[in-house]
Design a protein around this motif. Structure first.
Motif, PDB file in Angstrom:
ATOM      1  N   ALA A 176       0.823  -1.197   0.000  1.00 16.47           N
ATOM      2  CA  ALA A 176       0.000   0.000   0.000  1.00 16.47           C
ATOM      3  C   ALA A 176       0.864   1.256   0.000  1.00 16.47           C
ATOM      4  O   ALA A 176       2.033   1.224   0.368  1.00 16.47           O
ATOM      5  CB  ALA A 176      -0.891   0.003   1.227  1.00 16.47           C
ATOM      6  N   TYR A 177       0.251   2.345  -0.426  1.00 19.46           N
ATOM      7  CA  TYR A 177       0.901   3.652  -0.361  1.00 19.46           C
ATOM      8  C   TYR A 177       0.306   4.383   0.835  1.00 19.46           C
ATOM      9  O   TYR A 177      -0.813   4.867   0.763  1.00 19.46           O
ATOM     10  CB  TYR A 177       0.637   4.433  -1.641  1.00 19.46           C
ATOM     11  CG  TYR A 177       1.122   3.691  -2.864  1.00 19.46           C
ATOM     12  CD1 TYR A 177       2.455   3.797  -3.259  1.00 19.46           C
ATOM     13  CD2 TYR A 177       0.282   2.875  -3.581  1.00 19.46           C
ATOM     14  CE1 TYR A 177       2.914   3.103  -4.355  1.00 19.46           C
ATOM     15  CE2 TYR A 177       0.729   2.178  -4.685  1.00 19.46           C
ATOM     16  CZ  TYR A 177       2.047   2.293  -5.067  1.00 19.46           C
ATOM     17  OH  TYR A 177       2.504   1.606  -6.140  1.00 19.46           O
ATOM     18  N   PRO A 178       1.041   4.443   1.956  1.00 21.52           N
ATOM     19  CA  PRO A 178       0.463   4.968   3.197  1.00 21.52           C
ATOM     20  C   PRO A 178       0.025   6.430   3.091  1.00 21.52           C
ATOM     21  O   PRO A 178      -0.909   6.838   3.769  1.00 21.52           O
ATOM     22  CB  PRO A 178       1.595   4.811   4.214  1.00 21.52           C
ATOM     23  CG  PRO A 178       2.838   4.631   3.418  1.00 21.52           C
ATOM     24  CD  PRO A 178       2.427   3.990   2.140  1.00 21.52           C
ATOM     25  N   ASP A 179       0.684   7.216   2.253  1.00 20.86           N
ATOM     26  CA  ASP A 179       0.361   8.644   2.185  1.00 20.86           C
ATOM     27  C   ASP A 179      -0.810   8.936   1.265  1.00 20.86           C
ATOM     28  O   ASP A 179      -1.349  10.029   1.275  1.00 20.86           O
ATOM     29  CB  ASP A 179       1.572   9.443   1.691  1.00 20.86           C
ATOM     30  CG  ASP A 179       2.789   9.191   2.548  1.00 20.86           C
ATOM     31  OD1 ASP A 179       2.670   9.364   3.764  1.00 20.86           O
ATOM     32  OD2 ASP A 179       3.840   8.817   2.007  1.00 20.86           O
ATOM     33  N   LEU A 180      -1.182   7.962   0.440  1.00 20.24           N
ATOM     34  CA  LEU A 180      -2.257   8.219  -0.522  1.00 20.24           C
ATOM     35  C   LEU A 180      -3.602   7.756   0.042  1.00 20.24           C
ATOM     36  O   LEU A 180      -3.661   6.951   0.958  1.00 20.24           O
ATOM     37  CB  LEU A 180      -1.963   7.484  -1.833  1.00 20.24           C
ATOM     38  CG  LEU A 180      -0.615   7.786  -2.488  1.00 20.24           C
ATOM     39  CD1 LEU A 180      -0.513   7.113  -3.846  1.00 20.24           C
ATOM     40  CD2 LEU A 180      -0.396   9.285  -2.642  1.00 20.24           C
TER      41      LEU A 180
END
Lengths: 334, 497
Positions: free
Chosen positions: B91-95
């Motif tokens: 996953a992309y934690p900031d998105l």
């Protein structure tokens, strides 16, 4: 699902606070400046301030993009100098050259410089701070070499070239117009374009970006190249504005640009950064640089005070955020 | 139409110096859930990467719908309708959740291919609702729990209309209850027409979900069975190549005096009213669902975080623990959950890693005495039976179980009375698990008290003398091991009183 609802709520407060805190701080600062010197809130002064902040805004947008990938570029000041010098020398030898061609030349130089940075980082796998530190010296050295360490002064520049920074549409200065256009284009690019979003993906989780099929190296090279392009544009505007191209133009300016980004909420570890927050960061720096001389602060104290205020703004931001987190925890029932 | 949607025939993948896969066969039927089992290092990950096009095999053929295919990149496999949900969150934690779902196949409009956020948010909401998940699509991924993140990954697989979905150890970080939910979602995916390859260490996953199972061992294909047709023992023999007689070598140990007592401990927002004690030679398990506050209690006892109320006693005396150093001086040790990140420096030798546990002990005036360090390291490594050619091997060269032994040795450089073990067997294979249980028994025998934090039911039931169950930051039940069973614990963990 109670816990999840709480985290969502927490997240929301965090986001709004980050920008709100900065905005409030900016307003308070303006009120103080206005109280000390009533000429602060005049059309002339505000226009002057915006004009002076335009170049910073253009550079900050590019820097944010690079920082979102998780990188940094220390060579922007040097690129500004090199691109400015090349365009100024061209104008000196070909005075009849149209101004927009001079701008294109500067942007071309910046593009080349940025591309070198990008390739070093993406393909050479040198960590960004080192790669751009090296290139900073290379670009700076080149600037001195091609100019023979001499200045290009106002009388050696054509009026057309100098008018880039003095002209405008109606009462609005060209620099401001260019900055607004740049910000709008990049706002669209970073929020509504696939490639723009991939910059965030690469910065947020580089390994899975590759698994997703994003061409990470290309995204990196593109980010540094675009920053170079913007730095090239900024270089021409800088030289035109000050009507002088020097070897030491914009020395250390990269630090202002990075400061504006960090103030605006861009994370040094990559993945986060919004154009809205960034503009607040840029404005805060712009206001400081404009207002400190206005309220008769000695030039010796300017840097010192500016540094303190930046730190206070960041500390305030963090403490507001911490308090919001803490309150969210207290609301959680056990 | 073929019976098989995906067939792999005699696949061999060679990395410099190692055969990562040797003559592996695999057939995936349409609409089946096929378990892929094997110990760590058996070649499961390489196998997946061949299917998804990350690696290209040296030999063998792969057929999709009966037609030979060659995937040069993940993009090729994605276009063919193959999606992988990886073990380590990709996953992309900031998105945002929405963006995580749509990354790579966004909804765009017009010549400029402008991203349509409104449409994507709405679509994401719909997908999540279809899974019955209450997640805000605009939230950043990083603010979600692991289980929620996995749901988002599943929604992503749904959105891309995947025909083959590979799930790489999806239950590794989940509690029983969350796993149960995951099974349901997985079945929904199958009902939607997908064929699923499910990779796991856990037998319960296989029994609950899979129709058939394929076993890999040492990069080789061992066999494929109908799940109903293979016994637990045969399965272990297939995976390990030997029989594991007893996974839980629970020893008879004389339980001594009280070492640790915690009284009405609380930390705002995390837990409240926590009281329990641990005696000499006793193994006490602290269990509950992920998020129940177990790890937070351990962190607070060890001084990583400060309690807002309550008292901690060691050997009957009240102690004030402000930081981990205080905890160590008081005789408490913590084996953190993430071995590789929090407990070991993988690039360092075993001896240095052990020495790091208590550098003061190896000091000679202002100098650091390496010989002293090596001596102690040697002694402790022998005591823990670390399998390595010497104590100067790098920690990264060890297997999971042996790494855990080094972590224990490191803790033992200090004079400890009680050891807190936070999920000591998370993500390790059957063989290493047995080794870790062995260590636990050995430590208890030597008179250490052990506080075991775990959500693995068999482990808790098999190893602990007493079991304390937490739910939402409070203790809901306490059992002696002979009176506990899976149902009672689950009831306390999920329902409370």
């Amino acid at each position: 699902m109670k816990a999840s609802a709480n985290t969502l709520e927490k997240n929301k407060t965090k986001k709004t606070f980050r920008e709100l805190g900065l905005l409030v701080f900016l307003i308070v600062l303006c009120v103080i400046f206005q109280a000390i010197n009533p000429t602060f809130f005049t059309w002339e002064n505000l226009a002057d301030m915006l004009r002076n902040t335009s170049i910073l805004a253009i550079l900050a947008v590019g820097m944010m993009m690079v920082m979102v990938t998780g990188g940094i570029d220390l060579s922007v000041g040097a690129i500004v100098a090199l691109a400015g010098m090349v365009s100024a020398l061209t104008v000196q030898y070909v005075p009849q050259l149209p101004a927009f061609i001079a701008i294109l030349i500067g942007m071309g130089v910046g593009l080349g410089c940025g591309a070198v940075n990008g390739v070093l980082v993406a393909k050479g796998r040198i960590i960004p701070i080192i790669a751009t530190l090296g290139m900073m010296n290379v670009f700076r050295g080149l600037t001195y070499l091609i100019s023979g360490s001499k200045w290009v002064s106002a009388h050696q520049m054509s009026d057309g070239f100098k008018s880039i920074a003095t002209g405008g549409i109606g009462p609005i200065n060209t620099l401001i117009i260019i900055a607004v256009i740049v910000v709008l284009i990049f706002y669209y690019f970073l929020n509504y374009n696939r490639t723009g979003r991939y910059i965030y993906a690469v910065g947020s989780n580089p390994e899975s970006a590759v698994i997703t099929g994003i061409k990470k190296d290309r995204i990196l090279i593109m980010s540094y190249t675009l920053l170079g392009l913007l730095a090239g544009l900024a270089g021409v505007l800088w030289v035109s504005k000050f009507a002088s191209a020097q070897g030491d133009t914009a020395t250390g300016y990269e630090m202002n640009v990075i400061a504006a980004c960090v103030l605006g909420g861009v994370s040094v570890s990559g993945g986060t950064g919004k154009v809205g927050g960034l503009l607040l960061g840029v404005l805060l720096l712009g206001v400081l640089q404009n207002a400190l001389p206005l309220i008769n602060v000695s030039t010796f104290w300017e840097d010192f005070i500016q540094g303190i205020i930046i730190l206070v703004a960041i500390l305030l931001n963090i403490s507001v955020k911490r308090r919001a987190d803490k309150n969210a925890l207290k609301r959680r029932e056990i | 139409m073929d019976e098989y949607i995906l067939e792999l025939d005699h696949i061999t993948k060679i990395f410099p110096g190692v055969k990562a896969l040797q003559n592996v066969n695999f057939q995936l039927k349409r609409g089946e859930i096929h378990a892929l089992m094997g110990e760590n290092g058996a070649g499961k990950s390489t196998f997946i990467k061949v299917i998804t096009g990350v690696h290209q095999p040296e030999e063998g053929t792969m057929k999709l719908d009966g037609k030979p295919v060659q995937f040069k990149s993940t993009r090729d496999s994605q276009e063919a309708g193959i999606v992988c949900i990886y073990q380590h969150s990709t996953a992309y934690p900031d998105l945002s959740v929405t963006e995580n779902i749509f990354l790579g196949h966004e909804i765009t409009k017009g010549k400029m291919r402008t991203l349509q956020w409104k449409d994507m948010h709405a679509k994401a909401q719909e997908l999540l609702e279809r899974l019955g998940a209450n997640i805000d699509p605009k939230a950043s991924m990083g603010t979600l729990s692991v289980a929620q993140q996995q749901l988002v990954e599943i929604a992503k697989a749904l959105s891309s209309q995947a025909r083959i979905i590979i799930m790489d150890e999806p239950t590794a970080a989940l509690t029983k209850r969350e796993s149960e939910e995951l099974y349901e979602y997985t079945e929904k995916l199958r009902e939607g027409g997908a064929s699923i390859i499910f990779i796991s260490h856990r037998f319960e996953d296989m029994y609950r979900l899979a129709d058939r199972v394929t076993v890999l061992r040492d990069a080789q294909y061992i066999g494929t069975w109908d799940v109903n047709a293979i016994s637990n023992e045969d399965m272990i023999i297939a995976m390990v190549g030997r029989e594991i007689k007893q996974l839980f070598p629970k020893r008879k140990i004389e339980i001594g005096g009280e070492i640790l007592k915690v009284e009405k401990l609380g930390r705002t927002g995390y837990f409240k009213d926590i009281s329990f004690h641990v005696k000499k030679g006793e193994i006490v398990a602290l269990t509950g669902l992920v998020g129940a506050g177990r790890s937070e209690v351990a962190e607070t006892i060890f001084g990583i975080a400060q309690p807002s109320e309550g008292k901690i006693y060691v050997d009957g005396k009240e102690v004030k623990i402000k930081n981990p150093t205080d905890a160590t001086h008081a005789g408490l040790g913590l084996l953190p959950e993430d071995r590789q990140k929090q407990a070991l420096i993988l690039d360092w030798e075993i001896s240095k890693n052990i020495g790091l546990g208590n550098m003061d002990r190896f000091r000679d005036g202002p100098w650091y005495n390496k010989a002293k360090e090596s001596g102690t390291a040697q002694e402790l490594a022998e005591k823990m039976a670390v399998k390595a050619s010497s104590i100067y091997d790098k920690a990264s060269s060890l297997s999971g179980g042996n790494q855990q032994k080094v972590v224990v040795a490191k803790a033992l450089t200090s004079d400890l009375k009680l050891i807190i073990m936070d999920e000591p067997t998370k993500g390790v294979d059957v063989g290493a698990k047995a080794a870790i249980y062995e260590i636990m028994g050995e430590l208890a025998q030597q008179g250490y008290g052990i506080l075991l934090i775990s959500s693995e039911m068999p482990e808790v039931l098999g190893m602990a003398d007493r079991i304390i169950v937490m739910k939402s930051g409070r203790i809901t039940a306490e059992f002696k091991s002979e009176e506990a069973n899976q149902e009672k614990i689950l009831e306390a963990a999920m329902l409370g009183e």
